[in-house]
Design an enzyme around this catalytic site. Structure first.
Site, PDB file in Angstrom:
ATOM      1  CG  ASP A 365      -0.189   0.081   2.526  1.00 44.40           C
ATOM      2  OD1 ASP A 365       0.983  -0.347   2.573  1.00 44.40           O
ATOM      3  OD2 ASP A 365      -0.765   0.556   3.520  1.00 44.40           O
ATOM      4  CD  GLU A 366       0.357   4.660   3.807  1.00 41.52           C
ATOM      5  OE1 GLU A 366      -0.428   5.465   4.325  1.00 41.52           O
ATOM      6  OE2 GLU A 366       1.415   4.293   4.365  1.00 41.52           O
ATOM      7  CB  VAL A 367       2.824   3.130  -4.301  1.00 39.19           C
ATOM      8  CG1 VAL A 367       3.781   3.610  -5.392  1.00 39.19           C
ATOM      9  CG2 VAL A 367       3.231   1.752  -3.803  1.00 39.19           C
TER      10      VAL A 367
END
Length: 585
Positions: A365-367
């Protein structure tokens, strides 16, 4: 931990008036509680496990099935109380647990070792007991799995005490319940302390509703020592959790030893003292096994990978290695390079060799897509391969990573964080998805991924770092502070497709958490999740408060709420597995 601005104690049961405080008040409250508790222990010499015989049993979590009577059993001689088991099943691990719980149930500093005589009191007959019989079908302390049977039965009668379990882990759950049922009071004749079990016959048949009950701890943004983690595992066992999710790497550090990347172990750490050798990790894993806990490792990628760039040999696979968001460094793996997947495969091969659990967490997640957009080679590769957007590029990374990991171990279950930027991606049916969105957002996610199993880490109930600000002096993004009542009221069975929910994990991210305040962040409010995921019926707020505070006192006796520097004149003393707070000489 529920920080108290006003601290009150009643002899029969415990009552607290609580108000949430800010980060600085946590440390002051911890000091005040330590001093108060130590003063009581040093003056009265009797721990605070005193029972109101007209009240409910102070069990946490509540068993799924419980029957009780009105007869009080007195332990005849605490110093000779026996845990009887077939000697073939008295394995070293079982013997270690017997020794640990003997010290917990019968503290060395209060056990009088004086035999109690048969007496009568109003409301029921009092008889004496001297042992408990333990029967474990499979006493081998294996590494537990998702399907490990945690059930047990406990029968405490005048004719004898009996604990039965099918597995070693079930035995751990049962002996913890037994320990919670032994109370202490001033001896009715002579001096000293009397140990007793109220409201017998007690018949308990117990097993958890959800198999996955855990805590995620981030040890990459701040380091937590091996001894701190082992103490944490003790607390999770006492609380009947089943999982420790170990977030090992992030932008800030990569503090785990891998033989293939010695420079990473040298450069991507805060200091040589703040990293985990393979021997350290083996010791922590073995401690978790003995405590009946699965330990699930997480290596973060493709985002939160800036620490990888600190090894010059793999610097090139990280985009924006010198970039930052408001001064916080970050980095993202380049999904277009074959070298990226070679490195990922090498890392996870060593990880699989160390960590035996069937699950491995690969994050995902959180790219920040701006980082990929800034590398021209990525933009050119996307154009050449007709990749339309960066979500599609994320999907390519995920699919290639899965191919690599499954080639290493086809039986491993891959677990992913899922959030707004990734919820439109596709997953295999056997992937486990862990949501950190709100409870309200969960139904939308399930509609998109109806065949996957889920772990719930809803930030509006289970994010334990919320409510104490952020790096920049503002509010944390997940305000407010999550009280034990908010944690307890996470009703998993009321969510969509509860049959697809494996369980829940509380999450403690460590941007603003060090091991000095770890206990204050966790205990006793974390324990509320234990009952929310173990017991099918929800209890009243009064019942939970009373039982939770009694459980908190047990944690204090084990020094799980205080470090050795809790106060200048107090010391947490190890008594061969049981720790107590004493005044320094």
């Amino acid at each position: 931990m529920c920080i108290r601005d006003r601290y009150q104690r009643r002899v029969h049961g415990t009552h607290y008036s609580c108000k949430i405080s800010n980060f600085m008040k946590e440390r002051m409250a911890q000091l005040i509680l330590a001093l108060t508790f130590a003063a009581v222990v040093m003056s009265a010499k009797i721990p605070l496990r005193i029972f109101d015989e007209k009240a409910e049993l102070l069990l946490f979590p509540q068993p799924t099935s419980l029957r009780r009577g009105n007869v009080t059993l007195v332990i005849q001689d605490p110093c000779k109380f026996a845990f009887n088991i077939d000697e073939k099943k008295r394995t070293p691990e079982v013997a270690e647990i017997f020794d640990l719980y003997r010290k917990i149930i019968f503290p060395e500093d209060v056990a009088s070792c004086a035999k109690s005589k048969r007496i009568r009191v109003a409301g029921g007959e009092v008889v004496t007991v001297s042992s408990i019989s333990v029967d474990i079908e499979d006493a081998e302390a294996k590494f537990p799995t998702l399907s490990t049977d945690e059930s047990y039965t406990l029968d405490l009668e005048t004719s004898g005490l009996q604990l039965r379990a099918k597995t070693y882990v079930g035995f751990l759950r049962g002996i913890e319940t037994f320990a919670q049922l032994v109370y202490r009071r001033k001896a009715k004749s002579g001096s000293g302390v009397e140990f007793y079990i109220p409201q017998t016959p007690i018949m308990i048949a117990d097993a958890p509703v959800f198999a996955h009950r855990g805590l995620m701890l981030d040890t990459s943004r701040h380091f937590f020592s091996k001894e701190t983690l082992k103490k944490l595992l003790d607390g999770l066992m006492f609380s009947k959790f089943s999982v420790f999710h170990w977030h090992l790497t992030d932008d800030d550090s990569y503090p785990m030893q891998l033989d293939a990347f010695p420079t990473l172990f040298e450069k991507a750490v805060f200091s040589p003292a703040e990293r985990y050798t393979k021997a350290d990790m083996k010791e922590i894993l073995d401690h978790g096994r003995k405590r009946g806990l699965r330990i699930i490792p997480e290596i973060e990628s493709p985002g939160h990978a800036r620490s990888w760039s600190l090894d010059p040999s793999i610097y090139d696979i990280v985009t924006c290695p010198n970039g930052s968001s408001k001064g916080i460094p970050h980095g993202y793996l380049d999904p277009t390079m074959n070298r990226t997947y070679e490195v990922v495969g090498t890392m996870f091969k060593e990880l699989f060799d160390m960590f035996p659990d069937e699950f491995v967490h690969v994050a995902g997640d959180e790219v920040e897509f701006d980082c990929w957009k800034k590398r021209q080679s990525i933009v050119d590769w996307m154009a050449e391969h007709n990749v339309s957007d960066f979500v599609a590029l994320s999907q390519i990374y995920q699919d290639k990573q899965r191919e690599v990991l499954k080639s290493l171990d086809a039986k491993r279950t891959l677990t992913y964080w899922i959030e707004e930027r990734t919820d439109n991606m596709t997953y295999k049916d056997d992937d486990v998805l862990q949501t950190w969105g709100t409870v309200g957002n969960y139904s939308t996610l399930v509609e998109r991924h109806p065949r996957n199993k889920w772990i719930i880490s809803a930030n509006d109930h289970l994010y334990l770092d919320c409510g104490t600000g952020n790096y920049f002096g503002g509010n944390s993004w997940c305000e407010p502070y999550k009280t034990w009542w908010q944690i307890y009221n996470l009703n998993l069975t009321s969510l969509v497709n509860p049959e697809n929910i494996l369980g829940a994990e509380a999450a403690l991210w460590s941007e603003l958490v060090t091991e000095d305040v770890l206990d204050a962040k966790l205990w006793p409010r974390l324990v509320a999740l234990s009952e929310a995921t173990w017991t099918p019926e929800f209890a009243s707020k009064t019942s939970v408060a009373r039982r939770l505070n009694a459980f908190g006192e047990r944690l204090r006796e084990s020094c799980l709420l205080y470090t050795s520097d809790a106060a200048d004149d107090l010391l947490c003393v190890d008594l061969g597995g049981r720790r107590i707070i004493k005044k320094k000489k």
